[in-house]
Design a protein around this motif. Structure first.
Motif, mmCIF file in Angstrom:
data_model
loop_
_atom_site.group_PDB
_atom_site.id
_atom_site.type_symbol
_atom_site.label_atom_id
_atom_site.label_comp_id
_atom_site.label_asym_id
_atom_site.label_seq_id
_atom_site.Cartn_x
_atom_site.Cartn_y
_atom_site.Cartn_z
ATOM 1 N N VAL A 155 -7.442 -7.795 -1.064
ATOM 2 C CA VAL A 155 -6.317 -6.977 -0.632
ATOM 3 C C VAL A 155 -5.020 -7.680 -1.004
ATOM 4 C CG1 VAL A 155 -6.258 -7.954 1.719
ATOM 5 C CG2 VAL A 155 -5.277 -5.691 1.270
ATOM 6 N N ALA A 156 -4.096 -6.896 -1.564
ATOM 7 C CA ALA A 156 -2.734 -7.359 -1.847
ATOM 8 C C ALA A 156 -1.818 -6.532 -0.938
ATOM 9 C CB ALA A 156 -2.383 -7.167 -3.316
ATOM 10 N N PRO A 157 -1.582 -6.984 0.291
ATOM 11 C CA PRO A 157 -1.058 -6.085 1.322
ATOM 12 C C PRO A 157 0.433 -5.818 1.306
ATOM 13 C CG PRO A 157 -1.423 -8.252 2.253
ATOM 14 C CD PRO A 157 -1.948 -8.297 0.838
ATOM 15 N N ASN A 158 1.215 -6.632 0.565
ATOM 16 C CA ASN A 158 2.664 -6.454 0.710
ATOM 17 C C ASN A 158 3.466 -6.658 -0.576
ATOM 18 O OD1 ASN A 158 2.179 -9.213 0.654
ATOM 19 N ND2 ASN A 158 3.222 -9.657 2.581
ATOM 20 N N GLY A 159 3.133 -7.658 -1.385
ATOM 21 C CA GLY A 159 3.923 -7.952 -2.568
ATOM 22 C C GLY A 159 5.236 -8.625 -2.218
ATOM 23 N N ALA A 160 6.104 -8.686 -3.206
ATOM 24 C CA ALA A 160 7.344 -9.445 -3.058
ATOM 25 C C ALA A 160 8.566 -8.584 -2.760
ATOM 26 C CB ALA A 160 7.616 -10.236 -4.339
ATOM 27 N N ARG A 161 8.458 -7.283 -2.974
ATOM 28 C CA ARG A 161 9.659 -6.448 -2.950
ATOM 29 C C ARG A 161 9.677 -5.389 -1.871
ATOM 30 N NH1 ARG A 161 8.044 -7.736 -8.018
ATOM 31 N NH2 ARG A 161 9.591 -8.561 -9.490
ATOM 32 N N ARG A 162 8.535 -4.807 -1.558
ATOM 33 C CA ARG A 162 8.513 -3.721 -0.579
ATOM 34 C C ARG A 162 8.763 -4.239 0.842
ATOM 35 N NH1 ARG A 162 3.792 -0.530 -3.689
ATOM 36 N NH2 ARG A 162 5.109 1.098 -4.565
ATOM 37 N N THR A 163 9.272 -3.354 1.682
ATOM 38 C CA THR A 163 9.589 -3.707 3.068
ATOM 39 C C THR A 163 9.098 -2.598 3.997
ATOM 40 O OG1 THR A 163 11.742 -2.587 3.113
ATOM 41 C CG2 THR A 163 11.692 -4.840 2.218
ATOM 42 N N HIS A 164 9.421 -2.712 5.280
ATOM 43 C CA HIS A 164 9.077 -1.667 6.240
ATOM 44 C C HIS A 164 9.757 -0.344 5.896
ATOM 45 C CE1 HIS A 164 8.111 -4.950 9.445
ATOM 46 N NE2 HIS A 164 7.062 -4.678 8.687
ATOM 47 N N HIS B 128 7.136 1.357 3.866
ATOM 48 C CA HIS B 128 5.993 1.767 4.693
ATOM 49 C C HIS B 128 5.999 0.931 5.969
ATOM 50 C CE1 HIS B 128 2.055 2.927 6.039
ATOM 51 N NE2 HIS B 128 1.840 3.669 4.954
ATOM 52 N N PRO B 129 5.962 1.560 7.127
ATOM 53 C CA PRO B 129 6.031 0.786 8.381
ATOM 54 C C PRO B 129 4.841 -0.130 8.612
ATOM 55 C CG PRO B 129 5.586 3.112 8.822
ATOM 56 C CD PRO B 129 5.960 3.009 7.374
ATOM 57 N N ALA B 130 3.706 0.148 7.949
ATOM 58 C CA ALA B 130 2.516 -0.691 8.138
ATOM 59 C C ALA B 130 2.413 -1.801 7.114
ATOM 60 C CB ALA B 130 1.254 0.173 8.100
ATOM 61 N N LEU B 131 3.412 -1.957 6.259
ATOM 62 C CA LEU B 131 3.393 -3.045 5.289
ATOM 63 C C LEU B 131 3.688 -4.354 6.003
ATOM 64 C CD1 LEU B 131 4.706 -3.008 1.711
ATOM 65 C CD2 LEU B 131 5.500 -4.831 3.201
ATOM 66 N N PRO C 15 4.455 -13.290 9.713
ATOM 67 C CA PRO C 15 3.156 -13.947 9.827
ATOM 68 C C PRO C 15 2.177 -13.203 10.730
ATOM 69 C CG PRO C 15 4.882 -15.594 9.834
ATOM 70 C CD PRO C 15 5.574 -14.254 9.885
ATOM 71 N N ASP C 16 2.635 -12.734 11.888
ATOM 72 C CA ASP C 16 1.733 -12.028 12.800
ATOM 73 C C ASP C 16 1.227 -10.727 12.184
ATOM 74 O OD1 ASP C 16 1.893 -14.014 14.686
ATOM 75 O OD2 ASP C 16 3.359 -12.964 15.949
ATOM 76 N N GLU C 17 2.090 -10.023 11.467
ATOM 77 C CA GLU C 17 1.660 -8.793 10.800
ATOM 78 C C GLU C 17 0.645 -9.087 9.706
ATOM 79 O OE1 GLU C 17 5.777 -6.198 11.470
ATOM 80 O OE2 GLU C 17 5.433 -7.267 9.578
ATOM 81 N N LEU C 18 0.833 -10.182 9.003
ATOM 82 C CA LEU C 18 -0.146 -10.572 7.983
ATOM 83 C C LEU C 18 -1.496 -10.876 8.615
ATOM 84 C CD1 LEU C 18 2.088 -12.818 5.721
ATOM 85 C CD2 LEU C 18 0.880 -10.766 4.972
ATOM 86 N N GLY C 19 -1.492 -11.558 9.746
ATOM 87 C CA GLY C 19 -2.742 -11.869 10.424
ATOM 88 C C GLY C 19 -3.476 -10.618 10.867
ATOM 89 N N ALA C 20 -2.737 -9.668 11.452
ATOM 90 C CA ALA C 20 -3.359 -8.423 11.913
ATOM 91 C C ALA C 20 -3.903 -7.626 10.734
ATOM 92 C CB ALA C 20 -2.342 -7.598 12.693
ATOM 93 N N CYS C 21 -3.161 -7.597 9.640
ATOM 94 C CA CYS C 21 -3.623 -6.888 8.437
ATOM 95 C C CYS C 21 -4.878 -7.539 7.877
ATOM 96 C CB CYS C 21 -2.508 -6.868 7.398
ATOM 97 S SG CYS C 21 -2.966 -6.077 5.846
ATOM 98 N N ILE D 134 -6.742 -4.343 -4.333
ATOM 99 C CA ILE D 134 -6.150 -3.084 -3.879
ATOM 100 C C ILE D 134 -5.139 -3.398 -2.777
ATOM 101 C CG2 ILE D 134 -6.687 -1.014 -2.499
ATOM 102 C CD1 ILE D 134 -9.161 -0.632 -4.162
ATOM 103 N N GLY D 135 -4.103 -2.591 -2.669
ATOM 104 C CA GLY D 135 -3.200 -2.784 -1.546
ATOM 105 C C GLY D 135 -1.794 -2.292 -1.799
ATOM 106 N N PHE D 136 -0.975 -2.397 -0.745
ATOM 107 C CA PHE D 136 0.372 -1.847 -0.768
ATOM 108 C C PHE D 136 1.307 -2.571 -1.738
ATOM 109 C CE2 PHE D 136 0.573 0.331 3.688
ATOM 110 C CZ PHE D 136 -0.351 1.264 3.258
ATOM 111 N N GLU D 137 0.911 -3.733 -2.262
ATOM 112 C CA GLU D 137 1.775 -4.395 -3.242
ATOM 113 C C GLU D 137 2.068 -3.473 -4.425
ATOM 114 O OE1 GLU D 137 2.030 -8.273 -6.201
ATOM 115 O OE2 GLU D 137 0.725 -8.347 -4.457
ATOM 116 N N ASN D 138 1.049 -2.760 -4.896
ATOM 117 C CA ASN D 138 1.198 -1.923 -6.091
ATOM 118 C C ASN D 138 1.106 -0.429 -5.829
ATOM 119 O OD1 ASN D 138 1.420 -4.233 -7.633
ATOM 120 N ND2 ASN D 138 -0.679 -4.173 -8.383
#
Length: 280
Positions: free
Chosen positions: A9-18, A21-24, A28-34, A234-238
């Motif tokens: 999973v590539a959950p966030n990338g370098a550029r996208r923010t909330h 997508h609010p679930a991006l 650190p805590d959000e990364l752990g939950a994801c 797969i993931g929200f990065e792309n």
């Protein structure tokens, strides 16, 4: 018989923010939950981007330490934790290398065209590749087009990149109009990959490969890769979309689009330990 593939999973990338997508995950805590949610779907690896306090891209050791700690608290060693070295036009090759050497992570991703943009960077890059191999840091070399594939094989032929302890990632559609990927984008990579392997006298499957893709055909591209014997990221990065064109509710749902399509074909995601064995 069921055949296993590695799902990352590539959950966030370098550029996208909330705002995208609010679930991006950004903190650190959000990364752990994801990470925990994606583990439950079958992922073996998380491709980790971290952010500064203002939400911008970071390769700073302190930011990485916080993100790594949060993911480890959430999933322990049940995911391979891959640190990105992506420059995003901010970090120079020397800074990318220094971050990795300070962190000594389990795994990294590194774009050949970033770490080795020209011949003047070759000595430092070759020393870095050797350091990764000796320190058992699993590298994934990011290849954006067929010239990158040829460059990888030249580095293999010269001994700059040794066999083993690494794999590669084909980025489908990175330079296509609108960055919308199609399964057919995989074919030039596979042809160039086979050509390079043949020239070196290596079986094309000896070094594992994976792919990532852009747009709503992401899961379709990933399934094609798995059917060809590769692996998928797969993931929200792309990509924020499901195959039907709707917005995915979260990264786990995006992963599930692949696993649900692959399961009837006797294809199942492997564990983190199986991925470690595959890329050792």
């Amino acid at each position: 018989m069921t055949r296993a593939y590695a799902l990352a999973v590539a959950p966030n990338g370098a550029r996208r923010t909330h705002a995208d997508h609010p679930a991006l995950p950004m903190t650190p805590d959000e990364l752990g939950a994801c990470a925990k949610a994606c583990l439950e779907v079958g992922t073996a690896m998380i491709h980790l981007h971290v952010r500064k306090a203002d939400g911008t891209h970071s390769l700073e050791v302190s930011d990485y330490a916080a993100g790594i700690a949060a993911v480890r608290r959430a999933v322990g060693d049940e995911l391979v934790l891959q640190v990105t070295t992506e420059a995003v036009g901010i970090y120079a090759p020397a800074q990318q290398i220094a971050t990795v050497q300070a962190l000594r992570p389990e795994a990294i991703s590194v774009a050949l065209r970033e770490i080795l943009p020209d011949a003047t960077h070759a000595p430092a890059a070759q020393a870095f590749f050797g350091w990764l191999w000796r320190e058992n840091v699993t590298a994934q070399y990011i290849l954006y087009d067929t010239e990158d594939v040829a460059h990888y094989w030249r580095l293999r032929a010269s001994g700059a990149i040794r066999p083993g302890r690494h794999w590669v990632l084909f980025v489908l559609g990175r330079y296509s109009k609108g960055q919308l990927s199609s399964p057919s984008d995989l074919l030039p990579f596979l042809s160039a990959w086979q050509t390079g392997a043949d020239a070196l006298g290596e079986a094309s499957g000896a070094t594992p490969w994976a792919m990532c893709a852009f747009g709503p055909r992401e899961a379709e591209c990933a399934l094609a890769a798995v059917l060809y014997g590769g692996h998928a990221r797969i993931g929200f990065e792309n990509n924020l979309y499901l195959p039907d064109g709707s917005i995915s509710p979260d990264n786990a749902a995006s992963l599930r689009a692949l696993t649900s399509a692959a399961a009837p074909l006797a294809l199942a995601p492997m564990t983190a330990d199986a991925l470690r064995e595959l890329t050792r």
